[in-house]
Design a protein around this motif. Structure first.
Motif, PDB file in Angstrom:
ATOM      1  N   PHE A 158      34.135  17.188 -11.213  1.00  0.00           N
ATOM      2  CA  PHE A 158      33.171  16.657 -10.247  1.00  0.00           C
ATOM      3  C   PHE A 158      32.162  17.729  -9.875  1.00  0.00           C
ATOM      4  N   ARG A 159      30.881  17.285  -9.824  1.00  0.00           N
ATOM      5  CA  ARG A 159      29.807  18.208  -9.455  1.00  0.00           C
ATOM      6  C   ARG A 159      29.350  17.962  -8.012  1.00  0.00           C
ATOM      7  N   SER A 160      28.918  16.716  -7.742  1.00  0.00           N
ATOM      8  CA  SER A 160      28.409  16.429  -6.395  1.00  0.00           C
ATOM      9  C   SER A 160      28.271  14.926  -6.208  1.00  0.00           C
ATOM     10  N   SER A 161      28.017  14.550  -4.957  1.00  0.00           N
ATOM     11  CA  SER A 161      27.718  13.164  -4.619  1.00  0.00           C
ATOM     12  C   SER A 161      27.022  13.149  -3.259  1.00  0.00           C
ATOM     13  N   ASP A 162      26.614  11.970  -2.800  1.00  0.00           N
ATOM     14  CA  ASP A 162      25.949  11.870  -1.509  1.00  0.00           C
ATOM     15  C   ASP A 162      26.909  12.213  -0.369  1.00  0.00           C
ATOM     16  N   THR A 163      28.190  12.067  -0.620  1.00  0.00           N
ATOM     17  CA  THR A 163      29.199  12.349   0.409  1.00  0.00           C
ATOM     18  C   THR A 163      30.098  13.517   0.025  1.00  0.00           C
ATOM     19  N   GLN A 185      33.219  20.410  -5.255  1.00  0.00           N
ATOM     20  CA  GLN A 185      33.226  20.648  -6.704  1.00  0.00           C
ATOM     21  C   GLN A 185      34.624  21.082  -7.167  1.00  0.00           C
ATOM     22  N   ASP A 186      35.195  20.242  -7.961  1.00  0.00           N
ATOM     23  CA  ASP A 186      36.551  20.514  -8.438  1.00  0.00           C
ATOM     24  C   ASP A 186      36.842  19.596  -9.632  1.00  0.00           C
ATOM     25  N   THR A 187      37.994  19.816 -10.203  1.00  0.00           N
ATOM     26  CA  THR A 187      38.427  18.967 -11.324  1.00  0.00           C
ATOM     27  C   THR A 187      39.651  18.180 -10.895  1.00  0.00           C
ATOM     28  N   VAL A 188      39.660  16.916 -11.223  1.00  0.00           N
ATOM     29  CA  VAL A 188      40.784  16.058 -10.882  1.00  0.00           C
ATOM     30  C   VAL A 188      41.269  15.353 -12.157  1.00  0.00           C
ATOM     31  N   THR A 189      42.595  15.240 -12.276  1.00  0.00           N
ATOM     32  CA  THR A 189      43.205  14.599 -13.456  1.00  0.00           C
ATOM     33  C   THR A 189      44.227  13.572 -12.986  1.00  0.00           C
ATOM     34  N   ARG A 190      44.212  12.447 -13.623  1.00  0.00           N
ATOM     35  CA  ARG A 190      45.202  11.411 -13.327  1.00  0.00           C
ATOM     36  C   ARG A 190      45.742  10.842 -14.636  1.00  0.00           C
ATOM     37  N   THR A 191      47.071  10.802 -14.737  1.00  0.00           N
ATOM     38  CA  THR A 191      47.750  10.187 -15.886  1.00  0.00           C
ATOM     39  C   THR A 191      48.597   9.030 -15.384  1.00  0.00           C
ATOM     40  N   THR A 192      48.521   7.925 -16.077  1.00  0.00           N
ATOM     41  CA  THR A 192      49.303   6.759 -15.681  1.00  0.00           C
ATOM     42  C   THR A 192      49.889   6.077 -16.914  1.00  0.00           C
ATOM     43  N   VAL A 193      51.024   5.452 -16.717  1.00  0.00           N
ATOM     44  CA  VAL A 193      51.705   4.700 -17.782  1.00  0.00           C
ATOM     45  C   VAL A 193      51.756   3.243 -17.354  1.00  0.00           C
ATOM     46  N   VAL A 194      51.393   2.350 -18.276  1.00  0.00           N
ATOM     47  CA  VAL A 194      51.270   0.945 -17.912  1.00  0.00           C
ATOM     48  C   VAL A 194      51.625   0.045 -19.090  1.00  0.00           C
ATOM     49  N   ARG A 213      28.172  12.511  -9.332  1.00  0.00           N
ATOM     50  CA  ARG A 213      27.704  13.147 -10.563  1.00  0.00           C
ATOM     51  C   ARG A 213      28.840  14.013 -11.113  1.00  0.00           C
ATOM     52  N   ILE A 214      29.067  13.864 -12.397  1.00  0.00           N
ATOM     53  CA  ILE A 214      30.156  14.617 -13.023  1.00  0.00           C
ATOM     54  C   ILE A 214      29.601  15.414 -14.195  1.00  0.00           C
ATOM     55  N   TYR A 215      30.323  16.467 -14.519  1.00  0.00           N
ATOM     56  CA  TYR A 215      29.937  17.283 -15.675  1.00  0.00           C
ATOM     57  C   TYR A 215      30.326  16.560 -16.966  1.00  0.00           C
ATOM     58  N   GLY A 216      29.448  16.708 -17.944  1.00  0.00           N
ATOM     59  CA  GLY A 216      29.697  16.095 -19.241  1.00  0.00           C
ATOM     60  C   GLY A 216      30.256  17.101 -20.246  1.00  0.00           C
ATOM     61  N   GLY A 217      29.837  16.935 -21.478  1.00  0.00           N
ATOM     62  CA  GLY A 217      30.377  17.800 -22.525  1.00  0.00           C
ATOM     63  C   GLY A 217      31.871  17.561 -22.671  1.00  0.00           C
ATOM     64  N   LYS A 218      32.643  18.673 -22.717  1.00  0.00           N
ATOM     65  CA  LYS A 218      34.102  18.572 -22.849  1.00  0.00           C
ATOM     66  C   LYS A 218      34.809  18.723 -21.506  1.00  0.00           C
ATOM     67  N   TYR A 219      34.052  18.773 -20.424  1.00  0.00           N
ATOM     68  CA  TYR A 219      34.671  18.967 -19.112  1.00  0.00           C
ATOM     69  C   TYR A 219      35.305  17.688 -18.574  1.00  0.00           C
ATOM     70  N   SER A 220      34.683  16.558 -18.852  1.00  0.00           N
ATOM     71  CA  SER A 220      35.208  15.271 -18.391  1.00  0.00           C
ATOM     72  C   SER A 220      35.600  14.432 -19.603  1.00  0.00           C
ATOM     73  N   THR A 221      36.820  13.901 -19.575  1.00  0.00           N
ATOM     74  CA  THR A 221      37.343  13.162 -20.734  1.00  0.00           C
ATOM     75  C   THR A 221      38.128  11.941 -20.281  1.00  0.00           C
ATOM     76  N   PHE A 222      38.271  11.028 -21.197  1.00  0.00           N
ATOM     77  CA  PHE A 222      39.102   9.838 -20.970  1.00  0.00           C
ATOM     78  C   PHE A 222      39.854   9.574 -22.265  1.00  0.00           C
ATOM     79  N   SER A 223      41.176   9.373 -22.159  1.00  0.00           N
ATOM     80  CA  SER A 223      41.998   9.186 -23.366  1.00  0.00           C
ATOM     81  C   SER A 223      43.180   8.280 -23.065  1.00  0.00           C
ATOM     82  N   GLY A 224      43.736   7.736 -24.105  1.00  0.00           N
ATOM     83  CA  GLY A 224      44.914   6.886 -23.978  1.00  0.00           C
ATOM     84  C   GLY A 224      45.565   6.657 -25.324  1.00  0.00           C
ATOM     85  N   PHE A 225      46.840   6.257 -25.290  1.00  0.00           N
ATOM     86  CA  PHE A 225      47.537   5.999 -26.547  1.00  0.00           C
ATOM     87  C   PHE A 225      48.732   5.083 -26.311  1.00  0.00           C
ATOM     88  N   LEU A 226      49.164   4.449 -27.375  1.00  0.00           N
ATOM     89  CA  LEU A 226      50.318   3.557 -27.349  1.00  0.00           C
ATOM     90  C   LEU A 226      51.592   4.391 -27.424  1.00  0.00           C
TER      91      LEU A 226
END
Length: 231
Positions: A158-163, A185-194, A213-226
């Motif tokens: 996370f970079r910034s927001s209005d709040t 400004q910090d990094t947050v990670t969440r993993t869930t199983v469903v 607003r979030i940082y792009g490149g390899k800083y922010s990612t989304f992934s999942g698998f069976l």
């Protein structure tokens, strides 16, 4: 006188006959009857021929009958059982292959920064992996190609927001299954199983109307698998 001569002739004749009989008897004693060697050899040859015939024709035919019985019986049954087992195993194997289809994705952001309106989806448009073709890089939604147990991870720098805060969720068909929250400004990670049924959707959604607003490149990612298929 004549009578005497007649008697002498009779005696001489009798003696001659006796001598002939005696000589014949002595000859038979001295020269015993010889066996018929040719006949015996012929019998031996015939016996050997019969043995050879049995060895060549009778025994192999017996073995052929035994082998045919064996082949048509136990061996064939075993082979049929093997084929049945092979067919059964192949069917199971085919089912197993379809159930254990590899499914997984990993996506990044192309831009250096991303601003996400409310209540829009975080669209990770830079696909690094998409096995099973479940993730859509155009709208940011993952659609389950196989019913089963899944794992999803969202990592946001996370970079910034209005709040000055980030409030986002991993959702399944619109229902929240994992919350991401950070202040400053910090990094947050969440993993869930469903558990997902075939065709269920999962995506990352912005919960607050504060233009995060979030940082792009390899800083922010989304992934999942069976993890494992179900059903």
């Amino acid at each position: 006188m004549a009578f005497f001569r007649l008697v002498m002739v009779a005696l001489l004749a009798t003696g001659a006959v006796a001598n002939v009989v005696l000589l014949k008897s002595e000859k038979e004693v001295e020269t015993p009857q010889q066996p018929d060697v040719f006949l015996e050899q012929q019998n031996v040859n015939q016996e050997q021929s019969e043995k050879v015939y049995r060895a060549v024709h009778v025994v192999p035919q017996g073995r052929a009958v035994h082998n045919a019985t064996h082949n048509n019986g136990t061996h064939t049954a075993t082979h049929n059982n093997h084929n049945t087992h092979g067919t059964h195993t192949t069917a199971q194997h085919g089912t197993s292959q379809s159930q254990t289809q590899a499914v997984g994705f990993h996506a990044l952001l192309t831009s250096d920064f991303l601003t996400v309106p409310h209540p829009q989806t975080f669209v990770f448009d830079n696909l690094q992996l998409n096995m099973g073709h479940g993730y859509n890089a155009h709208n940011g939604h993952f659609r389950a190609p196989v019913a089963g147990l899944y794992c999803f991870t969202a990592n946001i720098k996370f970079r910034s927001s209005d709040t000055a805060e980030l409030n986002a969720s991993i959702v399944k068909n619109g229902d929240e299954i994992g919350l991401l929250y950070v202040y400053g400004q910090d990094t947050v990670t969440r993993t869930t199983v469903v558990m997902l049924a075939l065709g269920d959707f999962v995506w990352l959604k912005n919960n607050v109307n504060n233009s995060p607003r979030i940082y792009g490149g390899k800083y922010s990612t989304f992934s999942g698998f069976l993890i494992t298929p179900v059903g």
